[in-house]
Scaffold this motif. Sequence first.
Motif, mmCIF file in Angstrom:
data_model
loop_
_atom_site.group_PDB
_atom_site.id
_atom_site.type_symbol
_atom_site.label_atom_id
_atom_site.label_comp_id
_atom_site.label_asym_id
_atom_site.label_seq_id
_atom_site.Cartn_x
_atom_site.Cartn_y
_atom_site.Cartn_z
ATOM 1 N N ALA A 24 8.320 -28.812 -21.949
ATOM 2 C CA ALA A 24 9.673 -28.287 -21.727
ATOM 3 C C ALA A 24 9.653 -27.090 -20.774
ATOM 4 O O ALA A 24 10.555 -26.940 -19.943
ATOM 5 N N VAL A 25 8.627 -26.246 -20.887
ATOM 6 C CA VAL A 25 8.503 -25.108 -19.952
ATOM 7 C C VAL A 25 8.293 -25.637 -18.533
ATOM 8 O O VAL A 25 8.938 -25.185 -17.582
ATOM 9 N N LYS A 26 7.409 -26.636 -18.380
ATOM 10 C CA LYS A 26 7.174 -27.232 -17.052
ATOM 11 C C LYS A 26 8.471 -27.818 -16.488
ATOM 12 O O LYS A 26 8.786 -27.661 -15.310
ATOM 13 N N ALA A 27 9.218 -28.539 -17.358
ATOM 14 C CA ALA A 27 10.467 -29.175 -16.920
ATOM 15 C C ALA A 27 11.521 -28.138 -16.537
ATOM 16 O O ALA A 27 12.234 -28.288 -15.534
ATOM 17 N N ALA A 28 11.604 -27.076 -17.347
ATOM 18 C CA ALA A 28 12.598 -26.018 -17.067
ATOM 19 C C ALA A 28 12.299 -25.331 -15.736
ATOM 20 O O ALA A 28 13.220 -25.001 -14.971
ATOM 21 N N LYS A 29 11.027 -25.146 -15.421
ATOM 22 C CA LYS A 29 10.651 -24.521 -14.132
ATOM 23 C C LYS A 29 11.054 -25.412 -12.955
ATOM 24 O O LYS A 29 11.443 -24.916 -11.897
ATOM 25 N N LEU A 30 10.946 -26.729 -13.146
ATOM 26 C CA LEU A 30 11.352 -27.662 -12.086
ATOM 27 C C LEU A 30 12.871 -27.710 -11.942
ATOM 28 O O LEU A 30 13.405 -27.793 -10.837
ATOM 29 N N ARG A 31 13.564 -27.658 -13.088
ATOM 30 C CA ARG A 31 15.022 -27.791 -13.080
ATOM 31 C C ARG A 31 15.701 -26.523 -12.565
ATOM 32 O O ARG A 31 16.706 -26.580 -11.868
ATOM 33 N N TRP A 32 15.166 -25.370 -12.948
ATOM 34 C CA TRP A 32 15.784 -24.085 -12.577
ATOM 35 C C TRP A 32 14.731 -23.141 -11.977
ATOM 36 O O TRP A 32 14.414 -22.085 -12.563
ATOM 37 N N PRO A 33 14.161 -23.488 -10.811
ATOM 38 C CA PRO A 33 13.051 -22.701 -10.269
ATOM 39 C C PRO A 33 13.399 -21.222 -10.051
ATOM 40 O O PRO A 33 12.561 -20.341 -10.314
ATOM 41 N N ALA A 34 14.640 -20.961 -9.610
ATOM 42 C CA ALA A 34 15.016 -19.564 -9.324
ATOM 43 C C ALA A 34 14.979 -18.701 -10.590
ATOM 44 O O ALA A 34 14.575 -17.530 -10.550
ATOM 45 N N LEU A 35 15.379 -19.285 -11.728
ATOM 46 C CA LEU A 35 15.388 -18.522 -12.988
ATOM 47 C C LEU A 35 13.978 -18.141 -13.413
ATOM 48 O O LEU A 35 13.762 -17.093 -14.019
ATOM 49 N N PHE A 36 13.029 -19.024 -13.130
ATOM 50 C CA PHE A 36 11.658 -18.797 -13.594
ATOM 51 C C PHE A 36 10.807 -18.056 -12.568
ATOM 52 O O PHE A 36 9.642 -17.762 -12.821
ATOM 53 N N ASP A 37 11.417 -17.754 -11.409
ATOM 54 C CA ASP A 37 10.692 -17.016 -10.385
ATOM 55 C C ASP A 37 10.385 -15.615 -10.929
ATOM 56 O O ASP A 37 11.285 -14.889 -11.323
ATOM 57 N N GLY A 38 9.126 -15.261 -10.995
ATOM 58 C CA GLY A 38 8.778 -13.927 -11.492
ATOM 59 C C GLY A 38 8.605 -13.842 -13.001
ATOM 60 O O GLY A 38 8.313 -12.768 -13.536
ATOM 61 N N VAL A 39 8.799 -14.953 -13.719
ATOM 62 C CA VAL A 39 8.554 -14.940 -15.169
ATOM 63 C C VAL A 39 7.043 -14.956 -15.398
ATOM 64 O O VAL A 39 6.340 -15.836 -14.899
ATOM 65 N N ILE A 76 15.870 -12.057 -20.986
ATOM 66 C CA ILE A 76 16.013 -11.374 -19.686
ATOM 67 C C ILE A 76 17.494 -11.355 -19.273
ATOM 68 O O ILE A 76 18.009 -12.337 -18.724
ATOM 69 N N PRO A 77 18.189 -10.241 -19.552
ATOM 70 C CA PRO A 77 19.640 -10.166 -19.287
ATOM 71 C C PRO A 77 20.020 -10.424 -17.829
ATOM 72 O O PRO A 77 21.070 -11.001 -17.562
ATOM 73 N N SER A 78 19.167 -10.037 -16.873
ATOM 74 C CA SER A 78 19.543 -10.132 -15.453
ATOM 75 C C SER A 78 19.751 -11.567 -14.971
ATOM 76 O O SER A 78 20.447 -11.792 -13.979
ATOM 77 N N ILE A 79 19.167 -12.547 -15.669
ATOM 78 C CA ILE A 79 19.330 -13.946 -15.219
ATOM 79 C C ILE A 79 20.344 -14.702 -16.074
ATOM 80 O O ILE A 79 20.545 -15.895 -15.906
ATOM 81 N N ARG A 80 20.979 -14.007 -16.993
ATOM 82 C CA ARG A 80 21.801 -14.671 -18.016
ATOM 83 C C ARG A 80 23.039 -15.348 -17.430
ATOM 84 O O ARG A 80 23.826 -14.734 -16.730
ATOM 85 N N LYS A 81 23.177 -16.652 -17.718
ATOM 86 C CA LYS A 81 24.358 -17.414 -17.277
ATOM 87 C C LYS A 81 25.115 -17.951 -18.498
ATOM 88 O O LYS A 81 26.149 -18.574 -18.361
ATOM 89 N N SER A 82 24.561 -17.724 -19.675
ATOM 90 C CA SER A 82 25.159 -18.295 -20.877
ATOM 91 C C SER A 82 25.860 -17.218 -21.700
ATOM 92 O O SER A 82 25.308 -16.143 -21.930
ATOM 93 N N SER A 83 27.067 -17.543 -22.154
ATOM 94 C CA SER A 83 27.848 -16.573 -22.943
ATOM 95 C C SER A 83 27.255 -16.357 -24.329
ATOM 96 O O SER A 83 27.572 -15.380 -25.002
ATOM 97 N N VAL A 84 26.386 -17.272 -24.783
ATOM 98 C CA VAL A 84 25.888 -17.170 -26.160
ATOM 99 C C VAL A 84 24.499 -16.514 -26.240
ATOM 100 O O VAL A 84 23.980 -16.282 -27.328
ATOM 101 N N ALA A 85 23.883 -16.231 -25.073
ATOM 102 C CA ALA A 85 22.483 -15.770 -25.089
ATOM 103 C C ALA A 85 22.325 -14.314 -25.508
ATOM 104 O O ALA A 85 21.283 -13.927 -26.043
ATOM 105 N N GLU A 86 23.346 -13.507 -25.289
ATOM 106 C CA GLU A 86 23.208 -12.078 -25.605
ATOM 107 C C GLU A 86 23.094 -11.867 -27.117
ATOM 108 O O GLU A 86 23.914 -12.354 -27.885
ATOM 109 N N GLY A 87 22.048 -11.151 -27.516
ATOM 110 C CA GLY A 87 21.855 -10.856 -28.932
ATOM 111 C C GLY A 87 21.456 -12.057 -29.766
ATOM 112 O O GLY A 87 21.474 -12.027 -30.997
ATOM 113 N N LEU A 88 21.103 -13.162 -29.091
ATOM 114 C CA LEU A 88 20.763 -14.393 -29.811
ATOM 115 C C LEU A 88 19.427 -14.254 -30.537
ATOM 116 O O LEU A 88 18.473 -13.717 -29.994
ATOM 117 N N THR A 89 19.376 -14.755 -31.770
ATOM 118 C CA THR A 89 18.128 -14.749 -32.533
ATOM 119 C C THR A 89 17.733 -16.191 -32.860
ATOM 120 O O THR A 89 18.579 -17.090 -32.800
#
Length: 268
Positions: A24-39, A76-89
């Motif tokens: 899933a990590v490999k797939a996510a990097k392919l699907r959203w390369p910009a988000l994973f740049d620098g991770v 990582i707040p700076s890349i956040r595009k989802s309204s539900v990610a903040e404070g998510l546990t």
Amino acid sequence: MGDLYALDFDGVLCDSCGESSLSAVKAAKLRWPALFDGVDTSTEEWIVDQMHIVRPVVETGYENVLLVRLLLESRIPSIRKSSVAEGLTVEMILDNWSKLKPVIMEEWGEDRDPLIDLFGKVRDEWMDQDLATWIGANRFYPGVAEALKFASSSIYIVTTKQGRFADSLLRELAGVTIPLEKIYGLGTGPKVEVLKQLQSRPEHQGLKLHFVEDRLATLKNVIKEPKLDGWNLYLGDWGYNTQKEREEAASISRIQLLQLSDFSKRLK
């Protein structure tokens, strides 16, 4: 009178969480390369660790890819595009995944089928390039391979995993060959429909029917279907479920809570 066992794969026979999380990590990097740049590696390792905790919510493999991105956005707040990610546990994911999933898919503009294809492609490529490490990222639960080899019951696999991956793992890791026509994988229809097919076959008349699952929600779907009243239902307590779900299962008369040692004995 013999027995027929319909068995889920991930979380009942095989602990595939290591492999599915890394894929899933490999797939996510392919699907959203910009988000994973620098991770960095430590963030990736943190994500894989968290994936082991949230694994009980996954019904179909592609959801792992969504979870990887959601965990990354929560960290990582700076890349956040989802309204539900903040404070998510992880607890919030475990309790609310069925509500969170459609929200994030809409916010990210994602569809189910392309993610299923991507996840399958990543696994296929990993297997082609290095089958040994792909196999090694999975493990069968203790005693299960032996129980399958010597099972006197009729065994069917009923899984949301793509059938070719279940087949490879059975052969390469467990040393077990189950005919492909007895493996109902992703794309063969909902599990309730597969169970109906199995019980209606002439050669299965008179057999005692058993369905072993690690997802409580799936067993509850079976209970809702009167035509499936003849199935004995079991929740594997070693699989991908939570204490809360196991307690709920114990309160439902149709469901038997099953331990791994008892499961292996039953198959033998």
